[in-house]
Write a protein that holds these residues in place. Structure first.
Motif, PDB file in Angstrom:
ATOM      1  N   MET A   1       0.837  -1.174   0.000  1.00 32.96           N
ATOM      2  CA  MET A   1       0.000   0.000   0.000  1.00 32.96           C
ATOM      3  C   MET A   1       0.882   1.236   0.000  1.00 32.96           C
ATOM      4  O   MET A   1       1.371   1.650   1.044  1.00 32.96           O
ATOM      5  N   LEU A   2       1.133   1.792  -1.150  1.00 32.49           N
ATOM      6  CA  LEU A   2       1.860   3.041  -1.303  1.00 32.49           C
ATOM      7  C   LEU A   2       3.218   3.031  -0.641  1.00 32.49           C
ATOM      8  O   LEU A   2       3.570   3.907   0.122  1.00 32.49           O
ATOM      9  N   GLY A   3       4.014   2.013  -0.933  1.00 29.33           N
ATOM     10  CA  GLY A   3       5.361   1.932  -0.392  1.00 29.33           C
ATOM     11  C   GLY A   3       5.459   1.221   0.930  1.00 29.33           C
ATOM     12  O   GLY A   3       6.543   1.001   1.441  1.00 29.33           O
ATOM     13  N   ALA A   4       4.343   0.848   1.512  1.00 31.94           N
ATOM     14  CA  ALA A   4       4.333   0.151   2.793  1.00 31.94           C
ATOM     15  C   ALA A   4       3.975  -1.307   2.554  1.00 31.94           C
ATOM     16  O   ALA A   4       3.468  -1.685   1.510  1.00 31.94           O
ATOM     17  N   GLU A   5       4.266  -2.139   3.542  1.00 34.76           N
ATOM     18  CA  GLU A   5       3.902  -3.551   3.421  1.00 34.76           C
ATOM     19  C   GLU A   5       2.417  -3.775   3.669  1.00 34.76           C
ATOM     20  O   GLU A   5       1.827  -4.702   3.121  1.00 34.76           O
ATOM     21  N   THR A   6       1.819  -2.955   4.505  1.00 34.24           N
ATOM     22  CA  THR A   6       0.397  -3.103   4.794  1.00 34.24           C
ATOM     23  C   THR A   6      -0.167  -1.767   5.234  1.00 34.24           C
ATOM     24  O   THR A   6       0.569  -0.878   5.654  1.00 34.24           O
ATOM     25  N   GLY A   7      -1.464  -1.621   5.134  1.00 33.92           N
ATOM     26  CA  GLY A   7      -2.089  -0.374   5.549  1.00 33.92           C
ATOM     27  C   GLY A   7      -3.582  -0.526   5.726  1.00 33.92           C
ATOM     28  O   GLY A   7      -4.190  -1.472   5.229  1.00 33.92           O
ATOM     29  N   VAL A   8      -4.154   0.428   6.457  1.00 27.17           N
ATOM     30  CA  VAL A   8      -5.584   0.422   6.743  1.00 27.17           C
ATOM     31  C   VAL A   8      -6.097   1.855   6.667  1.00 27.17           C
ATOM     32  O   VAL A   8      -5.418   2.787   7.119  1.00 27.17           O
ATOM     33  N   VAL A   9      -7.279   2.026   6.104  1.00 33.91           N
ATOM     34  CA  VAL A   9      -7.969   3.311   6.106  1.00 33.91           C
ATOM     35  C   VAL A   9      -9.306   3.083   6.786  1.00 33.91           C
ATOM     36  O   VAL A   9     -10.014   2.125   6.481  1.00 33.91           O
ATOM     37  N   GLY A  10      -9.643   3.951   7.728  1.00 32.26           N
ATOM     38  CA  GLY A  10     -10.920   3.836   8.433  1.00 32.26           C
ATOM     39  C   GLY A  10     -11.708   5.122   8.359  1.00 32.26           C
ATOM     40  O   GLY A  10     -11.144   6.206   8.405  1.00 32.26           O
ATOM     41  N   GLU A  11     -13.013   4.992   8.208  1.00 31.64           N
ATOM     42  CA  GLU A  11     -13.923   6.135   8.217  1.00 31.64           C
ATOM     43  C   GLU A  11     -14.737   6.057   9.501  1.00 31.64           C
ATOM     44  O   GLU A  11     -15.241   4.986   9.856  1.00 31.64           O
ATOM     45  N   TYR A  12     -14.862   7.190  10.186  1.00 32.92           N
ATOM     46  CA  TYR A  12     -15.583   7.234  11.457  1.00 32.92           C
ATOM     47  C   TYR A  12     -16.518   8.426  11.449  1.00 32.92           C
ATOM     48  O   TYR A  12     -16.163   9.491  10.964  1.00 32.92           O
ATOM     49  N   GLU A  13     -17.713   8.238  12.014  1.00 37.79           N
ATOM     50  CA  GLU A  13     -18.650   9.349  12.137  1.00 37.79           C
ATOM     51  C   GLU A  13     -18.981   9.528  13.603  1.00 37.79           C
ATOM     52  O   GLU A  13     -19.452   8.599  14.275  1.00 37.79           O
ATOM     53  N   ALA A  14     -18.728  10.729  14.114  1.00 37.09           N
ATOM     54  CA  ALA A  14     -19.014  11.046  15.511  1.00 37.09           C
ATOM     55  C   ALA A  14     -20.517  11.204  15.706  1.00 37.09           C
ATOM     56  O   ALA A  14     -21.278  11.353  14.737  1.00 37.09           O
ATOM     57  N   SER A  15     -20.949  11.199  16.956  1.00 36.52           N
ATOM     58  CA  SER A  15     -22.378  11.301  17.251  1.00 36.52           C
ATOM     59  C   SER A  15     -22.984  12.613  16.754  1.00 36.52           C
ATOM     60  O   SER A  15     -24.181  12.678  16.500  1.00 36.52           O
ATOM     61  N   ASP A  16     -22.159  13.645  16.561  1.00 34.33           N
ATOM     62  CA  ASP A  16     -22.665  14.916  16.051  1.00 34.33           C
ATOM     63  C   ASP A  16     -22.613  15.001  14.527  1.00 34.33           C
ATOM     64  O   ASP A  16     -22.869  16.044  13.934  1.00 34.33           O
ATOM     65  N   GLY A  17     -22.265  13.893  13.868  1.00 27.81           N
ATOM     66  CA  GLY A  17     -22.259  13.829  12.416  1.00 27.81           C
ATOM     67  C   GLY A  17     -20.939  14.203  11.754  1.00 27.81           C
ATOM     68  O   GLY A  17     -20.824  14.126  10.543  1.00 27.81           O
ATOM     69  N   VAL A  18     -19.933  14.607  12.532  1.00 23.82           N
ATOM     70  CA  VAL A  18     -18.632  14.941  11.963  1.00 23.82           C
ATOM     71  C   VAL A  18     -17.957  13.658  11.508  1.00 23.82           C
ATOM     72  O   VAL A  18     -17.875  12.682  12.262  1.00 23.82           O
ATOM     73  N   ARG A  19     -17.476  13.666  10.247  1.00 26.95           N
ATOM     74  CA  ARG A  19     -16.830  12.481   9.686  1.00 26.95           C
ATOM     75  C   ARG A  19     -15.316  12.612   9.782  1.00 26.95           C
ATOM     76  O   ARG A  19     -14.758  13.648   9.426  1.00 26.95           O
ATOM     77  N   PHE A  20     -14.675  11.559  10.234  1.00 31.77           N
ATOM     78  CA  PHE A  20     -13.222  11.499  10.366  1.00 31.77           C
ATOM     79  C   PHE A  20     -12.692  10.369   9.504  1.00 31.77           C
ATOM     80  O   PHE A  20     -13.387   9.380   9.266  1.00 31.77           O
ATOM     81  N   ARG A  21     -11.457  10.510   9.071  1.00 30.82           N
ATOM     82  CA  ARG A  21     -10.761   9.440   8.363  1.00 30.82           C
ATOM     83  C   ARG A  21      -9.434   9.231   9.075  1.00 30.82           C
ATOM     84  O   ARG A  21      -8.780  10.193   9.472  1.00 30.82           O
ATOM     85  N   ALA A  22      -9.047   7.986   9.234  1.00 31.98           N
ATOM     86  CA  ALA A  22      -7.744   7.649   9.809  1.00 31.98           C
ATOM     87  C   ALA A  22      -7.028   6.698   8.869  1.00 31.98           C
ATOM     88  O   ALA A  22      -7.656   5.842   8.240  1.00 31.98           O
ATOM     89  N   VAL A  23      -5.708   6.876   8.754  1.00 34.26           N
ATOM     90  CA  VAL A  23      -4.880   6.046   7.891  1.00 34.26           C
ATOM     91  C   VAL A  23      -3.695   5.554   8.709  1.00 34.26           C
ATOM     92  O   VAL A  23      -3.096   6.310   9.464  1.00 34.26           O
ATOM     93  N   VAL A  24      -3.370   4.269   8.536  1.00 33.92           N
ATOM     94  CA  VAL A  24      -2.191   3.692   9.177  1.00 33.92           C
ATOM     95  C   VAL A  24      -1.449   2.875   8.123  1.00 33.92           C
ATOM     96  O   VAL A  24      -2.051   2.042   7.449  1.00 33.92           O
ATOM     97  N   LEU A  25      -0.167   3.143   7.966  1.00 30.61           N
ATOM     98  CA  LEU A  25       0.682   2.350   7.085  1.00 30.61           C
ATOM     99  C   LEU A  25       1.801   1.752   7.917  1.00 30.61           C
ATOM    100  O   LEU A  25       2.315   2.394   8.830  1.00 30.61           O
ATOM    101  N   GLU A  26       2.186   0.512   7.582  1.00 30.01           N
ATOM    102  CA  GLU A  26       3.214  -0.195   8.347  1.00 30.01           C
ATOM    103  C   GLU A  26       4.350  -0.661   7.449  1.00 30.01           C
ATOM    104  O   GLU A  26       4.126  -1.127   6.341  1.00 30.01           O
ATOM    105  N   ARG A  27       5.566  -0.569   7.961  1.00 31.80           N
ATOM    106  CA  ARG A  27       6.802  -1.074   7.350  1.00 31.80           C
ATOM    107  C   ARG A  27       7.049  -0.502   5.963  1.00 31.80           C
ATOM    108  O   ARG A  27       6.376  -0.831   5.005  1.00 31.80           O
TER     109      ARG A  27
END
Length: 111
Positions: A1-27
């Protein structure tokens, strides 16, 4: 995943409707995770950090149009003002991180 051995993308929505995205890449066989985190900081993610073999980012203005090894994600909106602390809290929920680790390993845009 883009130069990394593994990766994860997560989408989160808070109780007030605000949307967040988090990305983690490893190695990164050819890259330092800190440089990847710095790139994310430079394009406007609320929080970007490197810890051990991982690069993390979280934010509210991070809907991506393009995402290739040559082109970092393009922001299609700016982060919601005041969302940085909430993005830090989201990353601190990781089993690998804590609030202290997020604070100690956060990077800024160096360019």
């Amino acid at each position: 995943m883009l130069g990394a051995e593994t990766g994860v993308v997560g989408e989160y929505e808070a109780s007030d409707g605000v949307r967040f995205r988090a990305v983690v890449l490893e190695r990164f066989p050819r890259h330092d995770p800190t440089r990847k985190a710095e790139r994310w900081a430079c394009i406007g993610w609320d929080v970007a950090l490197a810890y051990e073999d991982f690069a993390f980012a979280a934010g509210t203005g991070t809907e991506q149009r393009d995402y290739t090894p040559e082109t970092p994600p393009h922001m299609d909106r700016t982060a919601i003002p005041g969302s940085v602390d909430r993005s830090r809290e989201l990353l601190a929920r990781s089993p690998l991180l804590s609030a202290e680790r997020v604070d100690a390993n956060e990077v800024d845009c160096e360019s």
